[in-house]
Design an enzyme around this catalytic site. Structure first.
Site, PDB file in Angstrom:
ATOM      1  N   ASP A  68       0.148   3.983   1.354  1.00  0.00           N
ATOM      2  CA  ASP A  68      -0.168   4.822   2.541  1.00  0.00           C
ATOM      3  C   ASP A  68       0.510   4.364   3.651  1.00  0.00           C
ATOM      4  O   ASP A  68       0.660   5.032   4.551  1.00  0.00           O
ATOM      5  CB  ASP A  68      -1.819   4.524   2.758  1.00  0.00           C
ATOM      6  CG  ASP A  68      -2.609   5.168   1.765  1.00  0.00           C
ATOM      7  OD1 ASP A  68      -2.176   5.992   1.332  1.00  0.00           O
ATOM      8  OD2 ASP A  68      -3.940   4.473   1.581  1.00  0.00           O
ATOM      9  N   ARG A 119       0.537   6.618  -7.502  1.00  0.00           N
ATOM     10  CA  ARG A 119       0.547   5.189  -7.711  1.00  0.00           C
ATOM     11  C   ARG A 119       1.337   4.744  -9.029  1.00  0.00           C
ATOM     12  O   ARG A 119       1.729   3.705  -8.864  1.00  0.00           O
ATOM     13  CB  ARG A 119      -0.800   4.964  -7.758  1.00  0.00           C
ATOM     14  CG  ARG A 119      -1.517   5.000  -6.707  1.00  0.00           C
ATOM     15  CD  ARG A 119      -2.943   4.055  -6.863  1.00  0.00           C
ATOM     16  NE  ARG A 119      -3.939   4.076  -5.796  1.00  0.00           N
ATOM     17  CZ  ARG A 119      -3.763   3.551  -4.671  1.00  0.00           C
ATOM     18  NH1 ARG A 119      -2.896   2.684  -4.323  1.00  0.00           N
ATOM     19  NH2 ARG A 119      -4.609   3.841  -3.563  1.00  0.00           N
ATOM     20  N   THR A 175       0.784  -0.992  -0.059  1.00  0.00           N
ATOM     21  CA  THR A 175       0.069   0.022  -0.124  1.00  0.00           C
ATOM     22  C   THR A 175       0.978   1.181  -0.148  1.00  0.00           C
ATOM     23  O   THR A 175       2.029   1.240   0.693  1.00  0.00           O
ATOM     24  CB  THR A 175      -1.230   0.026   1.049  1.00  0.00           C
ATOM     25  OG1 THR A 175      -1.447   1.356   1.253  1.00  0.00           O
ATOM     26  CG2 THR A 175      -0.340  -0.326   2.527  1.00  0.00           C
TER      27      THR A 175
END
Length: 342
Positions: free
Chosen positions: A128, A275, A126
């Site tokens: 994040d 991304r 991820t």
């Protein structure tokens, strides 16, 4: 042994590096065969597969995205989802699954292992960086690098026009990208989901920056919320895991700053730029090591485990533990960054 591999959730740089390492070591060291499942959990649900062997992963180390495709499919929201997955695993003679994803993808893998006996191993992915059982997830370093480069570029155009530039970065519940890129990029204010912000205070920091003859850069995570307001949503729709679509807090904040200070304010939303593209050297290194250790976990039949980074070591942790809570920004770390606000 035939091993299935899937990538679920949002794509990020480094996914292909994981699969390359899994397949290379699995074939060369252990003699395993591999089946790639298309588009996350939709692949095992629908029986959508692709060839996954050494030629298929050759040259993919620097490639962003995922050669298998991805989706936010939740098999527990599909009719007879678990039964269909079991039938397709049997049909394609798949003995175990390596699931590469974030909290949602790995949460599904944990349930399938613990409740239904499907043999799964997880790899944390991820941008994040919000999985609590690992120091870092691959994809995060690339996202921070992209955001930092954008902030560096925005400084010059902001100072040329002496305007406020608000940079909105990803981060639904955790502000790691905002904190790291904002600090690295010399932002004058960083706003994260973990700490509700006071618009008046933000305007004071902006005004203070102008008094020093510099143009302010405000970095805000998409999930950040004002003290007297709610999360700004793109629309009211949700995905199969119940997540709403975020985006808009940057534009909202820029309008508030402009109306309260009289200074021109513009917004840059980095969005999916964070991304995309080739992974950084660190993410290639981390993703490759995760892949090597994930196939070792399959060999050791460590079902229900996830590979994780602890210091410089790769360890195994229970999938259930890895997905039980999010890793959020420690208030002490945010306080450190506050020295540079204003």
């Amino acid at each position: 042994m035939r091993v299935g591999v899937l990538t679920g959730g949002g794509d990020c740089p480094g996914l292909n590096a994981v699969m390359r390492a899994v397949v290379r070591k699995g074939v060369q060291r252990y003699g395993y065969d591999f089946t790639g499942f298309r588009d996350g959990w939709r692949g095992p649900l629908e029986g959508e597969t692709v060839r996954l062997d050494i030629p298929a992963v050759r040259g993919t180390l620097p490639r962003g995205g995922t050669i298998l495709g991805s989706s936010r499919t939740n098999p527990f929201k599909e009719e007879d989802g678990v039964r269909r997955i079991k039938e397709n695993l049997t049909k394609y003679e798949v003995d175990a699954l390596i699931a590469i994803g974030g909290e949602d993808t790995l949460g599904v893998a944990a349930r399938l292992t613990d409740e239904y006996g499907i043999r799964c191993v997880g790899v944390p992915k991820t941008i994040d960086n919000d999985l609590s059982a690992t120091d870092y997830t691959f994809g995060f370093n690339t996202a921070v690098t992209v955001a930092t480069e954008a902030i560096d570029r925005l400084h010059t155009t902001a100072e040329s026009h002496m305007r406020v530039l608000v940079v909105e970065v990803m981060g639904r519940h955790a502000g790691w990208i905002a904190l790291h890129s904002g600090l690295a990029g010399g932002a004058n204010c960083i706003l994260i989901p973990e700490q509700r912000f006071d618009v008046g205070q933000v305007c004071e920091w902006v005004t203070s920056r102008f008094k020093a003859s510099y143009a302010p850069i405000v970095v805000v995570a998409e999930g950040a919320m004002p003290k007297d307001g709610e999360m700004v949503l793109k629309d009211g729709s949700t995905d199969s895991f119940g997540h709403v679509r975020l985006s808009g807090v940057g534009e909202w904040l820029a309008k508030e700053i402009e109306s309260r200070t009289g200074k021109e304010a513009r917004t840059t939303v980095l969005g999916h730029i964070q991304r995309g593209g080739t992974p950084t050297a660190f993410d290639r290194w981390l993703a490759t090591r995760f892949g090597l250790h994930a196939i070792d976990a399959v060999r050791d039949e460590a079902w229900g485990s996830m590979v994780a980074l602890r210091g410089t070591d790769i360890v195994r942790v229970p999938l259930a533990k890895a997905t039980e809570k999010l890793k959020t920004v420690d208030p002490a770390l945010y306080e450190e960054a506050g020295v540079f606000f204003g």
